[in-house]
Motif scaffolding. Sequence first.
Motif, PDB file in Angstrom:
ATOM      1  N   ILE A   1      26.735  29.651  35.095  1.00 34.01           N
ATOM      2  CA  ILE A   1      26.632  30.546  33.931  1.00 34.01           C
ATOM      3  C   ILE A   1      27.487  30.013  32.793  1.00 34.01           C
ATOM      4  CG2 ILE A   1      27.129  32.860  33.064  1.00 34.01           C
ATOM      5  CD1 ILE A   1      26.491  33.903  35.866  1.00 34.01           C
ATOM      6  N   CYS A   2      28.710  29.632  33.112  1.00 36.46           N
ATOM      7  CA  CYS A   2      29.614  29.121  32.073  1.00 36.46           C
ATOM      8  C   CYS A   2      29.048  27.847  31.452  1.00 36.46           C
ATOM      9  CB  CYS A   2      30.997  28.837  32.666  1.00 36.46           C
ATOM     10  SG  CYS A   2      31.935  30.329  33.021  1.00 36.46           S
TER      11      CYS A   2
ATOM     12  N   ARG B   1      29.527  31.510  38.831  1.00 31.00           N
ATOM     13  CA  ARG B   1      30.315  31.424  37.599  1.00 31.00           C
ATOM     14  C   ARG B   1      30.120  30.078  36.918  1.00 31.00           C
ATOM     15  NH1 ARG B   1      36.036  32.746  35.983  1.00 31.00           N
ATOM     16  NH2 ARG B   1      36.007  34.357  37.563  1.00 31.00           N
TER      17      ARG B   1
ATOM     18  N   PHE C   1      34.562  34.269  30.826  1.00 28.10           N
ATOM     19  CA  PHE C   1      33.696  34.812  31.867  1.00 28.10           C
ATOM     20  C   PHE C   1      34.430  35.911  32.624  1.00 28.10           C
ATOM     21  CE2 PHE C   1      30.215  34.562  34.866  1.00 28.10           C
ATOM     22  CZ  PHE C   1      30.775  34.964  36.055  1.00 28.10           C
TER      23      PHE C   1
ATOM     24  N   ARG D   1      25.427  37.108  24.488  1.00 30.02           N
ATOM     25  CA  ARG D   1      25.919  36.172  25.500  1.00 30.02           C
ATOM     26  C   ARG D   1      26.602  36.934  26.634  1.00 30.02           C
ATOM     27  NH1 ARG D   1      29.931  31.371  23.759  1.00 30.02           N
ATOM     28  NH2 ARG D   1      31.265  33.156  23.438  1.00 30.02           N
ATOM     29  N   ASP D   2      27.349  37.969  26.285  1.00 30.32           N
ATOM     30  CA  ASP D   2      28.006  38.775  27.312  1.00 30.32           C
ATOM     31  C   ASP D   2      26.976  39.522  28.151  1.00 30.32           C
ATOM     32  OD1 ASP D   2      30.941  39.728  25.309  1.00 30.32           O
ATOM     33  OD2 ASP D   2      30.358  37.858  26.308  1.00 30.32           O
TER      34      ASP D   2
ATOM     35  N   VAL E   1      25.718  37.143  30.609  1.00 26.83           N
ATOM     36  CA  VAL E   1      26.671  36.934  31.710  1.00 26.83           C
ATOM     37  C   VAL E   1      26.445  37.966  32.805  1.00 26.83           C
ATOM     38  CG1 VAL E   1      29.098  37.096  32.350  1.00 26.83           C
ATOM     39  CG2 VAL E   1      28.450  35.803  30.329  1.00 26.83           C
TER      40      VAL E   1
END
Lengths: 209, 285
Positions: free
Chosen positions: A167-168, A164, A178, A149-150, A153
């Motif tokens: 994506i969140c 942001r 985030f 997941r990171d 991001v």
Amino acid sequence: MSSKAGPAPGEAHEPDIAADLVRRIAAGDPAAEAALIERYSRGLLYLLRRLGAPPELAEDFHQETFRIALERLRRRGLDEPASLAAFLHGTARNLVSAERRKTARRRTEADPEGLELAVDGAPRPLDTVLLDEEANIARRLIGELASDRDRQVLLRFYVAGEDRASICADLGLDSLHFSRVLFRARQRFQELHRRFERRQPARTAAWTV
Amino acid sequence: MDHAYVEEHEIVDRYVMGTLPAAESEPFEHHYLSCPECLDRLALAEAEQRAFKRLARQEAEKLAAARQLALVAWLARLGRSRQAAVLAMALLVAVLLPWGLAVRRIGQGERELARAGAALEQERQQERQRAAAGSRKAAEAALEASRRELAAERQARAAAAAELARAREPQSNVPILFLNAERDAAPAGAPTVRLRLPRAPGWIVLALEIDPPHQPSYRATLRDAAGRQLWRGAGLRLDERDSLSLTLPSTLLKPGDHTLAVEGLAPGAKPVAAGRFAFRVLPPA
């Protein structure tokens, strides 16, 4: 990166500094002129590049901007001394716009001199090495992340250019997570980049600010 | 613009990506002209973006190259004849693809036609259902009418049964009217014989004197003052006294003058007038 709200202790506000420089240059102080160039030179070069000035002309525009500004400040100063940065900004933008118009006229008038000034868009060989090394840093950074997941991001933020909020929302992250991912990635990138720079000989790289 | 704002709103990253609106980018540009910290941050952000984009491009190129290599390696493993077949197939696909697309378009057209046909059939079926529903409604209406008629019939039968039951019971003071035939063809004046109707429905007896020559059987026709036929009876025979008696329900008669025409009937012969009898009916007392 510091996130303090105002100037550091002992450091004056930009408007105050600018107003002081304008006053001193109008009074004929050569040290103030040198201080002006030193203070705004790096930022002006970066701005000219962002405004689209051709790399081979950026230095010329840089010098021309300061010439125009100093002439003005010596003769009559500024109506709003605190807005020195805005004055420099406007001058730089006008120079780039004028060059752009001249270039557009050259295209229709088959100017040989214009052809000579044409720049090959491909990066120089040295730059390619630097770019590849940057990509390797990014590859290493991605590989060091434990969570897919990171990785998502970073890739979605830097490669896809997503914001942001989206994506969140897609990944089910909160804003704090985030920010943490980005901050850690940025720190690690900076660390690896500095190590790389220390290993490199001095160079006139066009990609640094 | 201060650094807290720049950090909170991701001004640097958005500026580098080109997504910062002009209302925010210009003030930021004024700021970073003299801010080494923001310029360092901008350089780092640009490097990050360059690095990740270049990484993505390299990975995509590797993947494309790997696929090409896999295809070439697969082709190389084939025998010459099969290689030729694969290339021929590729060529055939390149040639047939436009044709295939045309066929696909035709197929799509046919599917659309089939869908339209199915929709039409569905519409027809719905129409038949509506018609059937209409027929059902008509049948139901007819059934309802039959039920009403049956109910009326039952009521009439019940009334008739009640009347018959009353008729079967012994009756007293039954009006008996003795009638003689009118001698004149067009008699003047009102009938002299009068009959007062009973209050309750009952029977009335008409005793008719029939002059000779007598016939084997007779036919009698009862009419009211307007000449409307109220009753006709045939196959009537004289009794031992050569009289003809008729027992009529009182409900058959209404106040007013009535005539009873009697005709003698002989086989193979025309009817013969046997007498015309008149009487006046009076309303119940």
